[in-house]
Motif scaffolding. Structure first.
Motif, PDB file in Angstrom:
ATOM      1  N   ASP A 106     125.165  13.743  53.714  1.00  0.00           N
ATOM      2  CA  ASP A 106     124.211  14.338  52.938  1.00  0.00           C
ATOM      3  C   ASP A 106     124.638  14.792  51.337  1.00  0.00           C
ATOM      4  O   ASP A 106     125.278  15.830  51.340  1.00  0.00           O
ATOM      5  CB  ASP A 106     123.301  15.127  53.503  1.00  0.00           C
ATOM      6  CG  ASP A 106     122.052  15.686  52.663  1.00  0.00           C
ATOM      7  OD1 ASP A 106     121.926  14.831  51.664  1.00  0.00           O
ATOM      8  OD2 ASP A 106     121.033  16.267  53.225  1.00  0.00           O
ATOM      9  N   GLU A 107     124.517  14.138  50.462  1.00  0.00           N
ATOM     10  CA  GLU A 107     125.307  14.489  49.192  1.00  0.00           C
ATOM     11  C   GLU A 107     126.527  14.899  49.443  1.00  0.00           C
ATOM     12  O   GLU A 107     126.660  15.977  48.694  1.00  0.00           O
ATOM     13  CB  GLU A 107     124.072  15.131  48.439  1.00  0.00           C
ATOM     14  CG  GLU A 107     122.732  14.656  48.373  1.00  0.00           C
ATOM     15  CD  GLU A 107     122.089  15.140  47.149  1.00  0.00           C
ATOM     16  OE1 GLU A 107     122.789  15.424  46.231  1.00  0.00           O
ATOM     17  OE2 GLU A 107     121.011  14.764  47.098  1.00  0.00           O
TER      18      GLU A 107
ATOM     19  N   GLN B 196     125.271  18.862  53.186  1.00  0.00           N
ATOM     20  CA  GLN B 196     125.507  19.059  51.830  1.00  0.00           C
ATOM     21  C   GLN B 196     126.586  20.347  51.542  1.00  0.00           C
ATOM     22  O   GLN B 196     127.033  20.229  50.717  1.00  0.00           O
ATOM     23  CB  GLN B 196     124.053  19.206  51.079  1.00  0.00           C
ATOM     24  CG  GLN B 196     124.204  19.301  49.584  1.00  0.00           C
ATOM     25  CD  GLN B 196     122.930  18.981  48.863  1.00  0.00           C
ATOM     26  OE1 GLN B 196     122.182  18.634  49.442  1.00  0.00           O
ATOM     27  NE2 GLN B 196     123.066  19.223  47.614  1.00  0.00           N
TER      28      GLN B 196
ATOM     29  N   THR C 231     116.786  13.290  52.653  1.00  0.00           N
ATOM     30  CA  THR C 231     117.691  14.315  53.532  1.00  0.00           C
ATOM     31  C   THR C 231     116.536  14.106  55.008  1.00  0.00           C
ATOM     32  O   THR C 231     117.090  14.221  55.980  1.00  0.00           O
ATOM     33  CB  THR C 231     117.583  15.565  53.030  1.00  0.00           C
ATOM     34  OG1 THR C 231     118.275  15.739  51.809  1.00  0.00           O
ATOM     35  CG2 THR C 231     117.863  16.579  54.242  1.00  0.00           C
TER      36      THR C 231
HETATM   37 MG   LIG Z   1     118.230  16.297  50.194  1.00  0.00          MG
END
Ligand SMILES: [Mg+2]
Ligand SMILES: Nc1ncnc2c1ncn2[C@@H]1O[C@H](COP(=O)(O)OP(=O)(O)OP(=O)(O)O)[C@@H](O)[C@H]1O
Lengths: 364, 287
Positions: A165-166, A89, A50
């Protein structure tokens, strides 16, 4: 998205970041990403994925190094001038704005008139297959739908780089697969250079053109999925990507392409020096994937005793305890009448081929 | 779950438990209020003759109406000052490290930890003719004769704003703290500058806090008897003091009661405007 700005290259040049608290989150990372590639940033929790993403987006100013997008060094540019789209995320949709207002937000910030904005928002919502949701609020959508809206919102500004991000972490397995295919399709159509952060190795291997494996803030390996899986350069990559048996041993003799290793489990095998040259007499860890082991009848391999056999659908995994007491897993394709071995049966194991056993200098 | 009692509304349970509180309210709030209403409906001080005379007197008297007007205006001014000063404090609070946060909270709460009387006297020292402000300005040569700060509307607003500031800042801090910091980043990465992010994202999402803060500050400011009278002095009359004079000094209880009822209704009207705005903004940011 033929009109997308897509396809700009991204260079992460010797980037290091230390948080004010002193934590060294990212250490000397170099990535050279071609325009239009999909890259996966793969690594365990806390390895700095991240942080690296936020540095590229411009939310964090790195301690050292440069970020180059296309031909421009962007370090001095704030996030709103980098033309980098990011999907967070937790999606980070604006809860008080309708779905179409969310998607059109970036266009409004660019001073585009309302009619064009609405038309564009509707086009993007069609693209992510949510054509009828434009008047709803984000909380009236399911997680997967919100995720698509976040994607549409990021794509609306025609970014030259897309950061995710994910993005699929919160989705159930089926939806995750759908969304992975969806994102890959959108990426192919638009040609946007895409960086996906994930700690799911299957996701990384299936979606990305190239995979960057990170551990403790350092880049362990950057290569194609098959490079990373079949020719891991470090012990970490070998064990983090895919399952692997770790067998300690001592180098008997070695050159650049092959090393003879005496395993503590009691056999001499030929292994590939994966992380560079090995010193004779040095201790090594040999990694062999469960599917790269075979049962052998003669005296070649190492001996062991079968513990448990787990039939896992298409394969059967046997747990074998070797002479030095360590456990080894071997997985075999289930062809026809594959025998389930009796617990306690004595067997001998060997790698399928020398190139499938990777020897790394032992740490410690 | 299936049992009948469990499916009953929670509020229907054991209303008896609320009885002491209900009794308390009945005796100390409802009863005096009714008595007030009863008193206000009499035309003479002895409360013998029924009539709407007291209300007519208030509503046709320019002086009384101006007192009501200036009180409501005072509340609005104090609320505006608190909002304008309190919002940056709350915004700042959410963007600094934990140590600075503790310091800010302490500074914000400090007024609550000292008595209103003490705080008000401190303002008299600051605002007076020989007070800190005048002395400083004079020694710097900016003014020749002291300017009048005490016993002015300006003085009252400033003092009240300081006294009531926590009532604004605390709800704002809470409201801003609930906003996901990723929303800031998302807005920025979509190309919005800081001002657009503030007006399109931060402000709308903090609206519930703004409204709570405004309601509290407003209600507290217009009823702040001590600060109003000490800083405002004899020249400035606001509703609480007006009421006090009528009841205590002139012993005109029916008129004082009518003033209370009218004041109460006026305040309720203003507060219900705030709560309506609050309800409209509830559509935002709930999740
Ligand atoms: Mg992360
Ligand atoms: N704001 C911060 N201040 C100080 N240290 C931080 C901060 N954010 C992250 N770190 C530290 O930096 C390291 C990398 O964090 P980062 O969030 O980049 O990890 P990650 O790879 O994204 O992990 P995850 O998969 O759990 O999201 C961690 O050790 C973390 O504790």
């Amino acid at each position: 998205m033929a009109d997308a700005q897509g396809g700009r290259s991204l260079v992460v040049d010797a980037v290091t970041h230390r948080y004010p608290s002193g934590a060294l989150a990212v250490e000397n990372i170099n990535l050279d990403i071609k325009g239009g590639e999909i890259i996966a940033l793969l690594g365990p929790s806390g390895c700095g994925k991240t942080t690296l993403l936020r540095i590229i987006a411009g939310f964090i100013a790195q301690t050292q190094g440069r970020i180059i997008i296309g031909d421009d060094i962007v370090d001095a540019l704030p996030p709103n001038r980098r033309a980098v789209g990011i999907v967070f995320q937790n999606y980070a949709l604006f809860p008080h704005l309708s779905i179409s207002e969310n998607v059109a937000y970036g266009l409004a910030a660019r001073g585009i008139d309302k009619a064009t904005r609405q038309r564009e928002a509707q086009r993007l919502l069609d693209l992510v297959q949510l054509p009828t949701m434009s008047e709803r609020l984000p909380r009236q959508l399911s997680g997967g739908q919100q995720q698509r809206v976040a994607l549409a919102r990021a794509l609306a500004i025609k970014p030259s780089i897309l950061l995710l991000d994910e993005p699929f972490a919160a989705l159930d397995k089926n939806l995750r697969l759908d969304m992975q295919i969806e994102v890959k399709r959108l990426q192919r159509v638009s040609g946007i250079t895409t960086l996906i952060v994930t700690h799911d190795q299957e996701e990384a291997l299936s979606m990305a053109d190239r995979v960057a494996v990170l551990s403790h803030g350092k880049l362990e390996q950057f290569g194609s999925p098959s490079d990373v899986y079949d020719r891991p350069q470090t012990l970490f990559v070998n064990t983090f990507v895919g399952a692997s048996n770790r067998m300690p041993g001592v180098v008997v003799s070695a050159d650049r392409t092959a090393a003879k290793v005496r395993l503590d489990a009691g056999a001499e095998i030929i292994a590939r020096p994966a992380g560079g040259a090995l010193a004779e007499g040095g201790r090594v860890t040999v990694c062999i994937r469960p599917e790269h082991l075979q049962f052998v009848g003669d005296e070649t391999g190492f001996a062991g005793v079968v513990g448990m056999s787990l039939p896992l659908g298409a394969t059967v995994v046997h747990e074998v305890t070797t002479a030095d007491g360590s456990g080894v897993k071997i997985s075999q394709a289930r062809i026809g009448e594959t025998r389930t071995l009796e617990s306690g049966a004595a067997v001998r194991l060997a790698p399928l081929a020398p190139s499938l056993a990777n020897a790394f200098p032992a740490t410690l | 779950m299936g049992a009948a009692p469990a499916s009953r509304d929670v509020t229907s349970y054991r209303m008896g438990l609320a009885a002491p509180l209900a009794l308390f309210f009945l005796v100390f709030f409802v009863a005096p209020l009714l008595q007030l209403l009863w008193l206000s409906l009499h035309n003479d001080t002895a409360a013998v003759h029924w009539g709407l005379g007291q209300y007519l007197q208030f509503l046709t008297d320019p002086f009384s109406l101006s007192v009501l007007g200036s009180t409501l205006l005072l509340g609005a001014e104090v609320t505006a000052v608190c909002l304008v000063l309190g919002f940056p404090i709350a915004w700042f609070y959410q963007r600094v490290g934990p140590r600075l946060q503790t310091i800010i909270i302490l500074i914000v709460l400090l007024p609550l930890l000292t008595s209103v009387v003490v705080r008000t006297f401190a303002w008299i020292v600051i605002l007076g003719r020989q007070g800190i402000i005048n002395a400083t300005l004079q020694s710097l040569g900016i003014i020749d004769t002291p300017i009048k700060l005490l016993y002015t509307q300006f003085g009252v607003v400033i003092a009240l704003a300081q006294v009531q500031m926590p009532l604004m800042t605390l709800p704002l801090i809470t409201a801003l703290g609930r906003i996901d910091s990723n929303l800031d980043d998302a807005s920025c990465s979509l190309g919005a500058g800081s001002w657009r992010t503030f007006f399109k994202i931060v402000l709308p999402l903090s609206l519930p806090g703004v409204i709570a803060g405004c309601t509290l500050t407003y209600a507290a400011a217009i009823t702040a008897f001590i600060t109003q009278s000490l800083i405002g002095g004899g020249q400035m009359l606001f509703m609480p003091m007006y009421l006090y004079q009528q009841a205590s000094t002139l012993q005109n209880w029916p008129f004082a009661s009518a003033i209370s009822i009218i004041f109460l209704l006026a305040v309720l009207a203003v507060v219900s405007v705030f709560t309506t705005l609050g309800r409209l903004s509830r559509g935002y940011g709930g999740a």
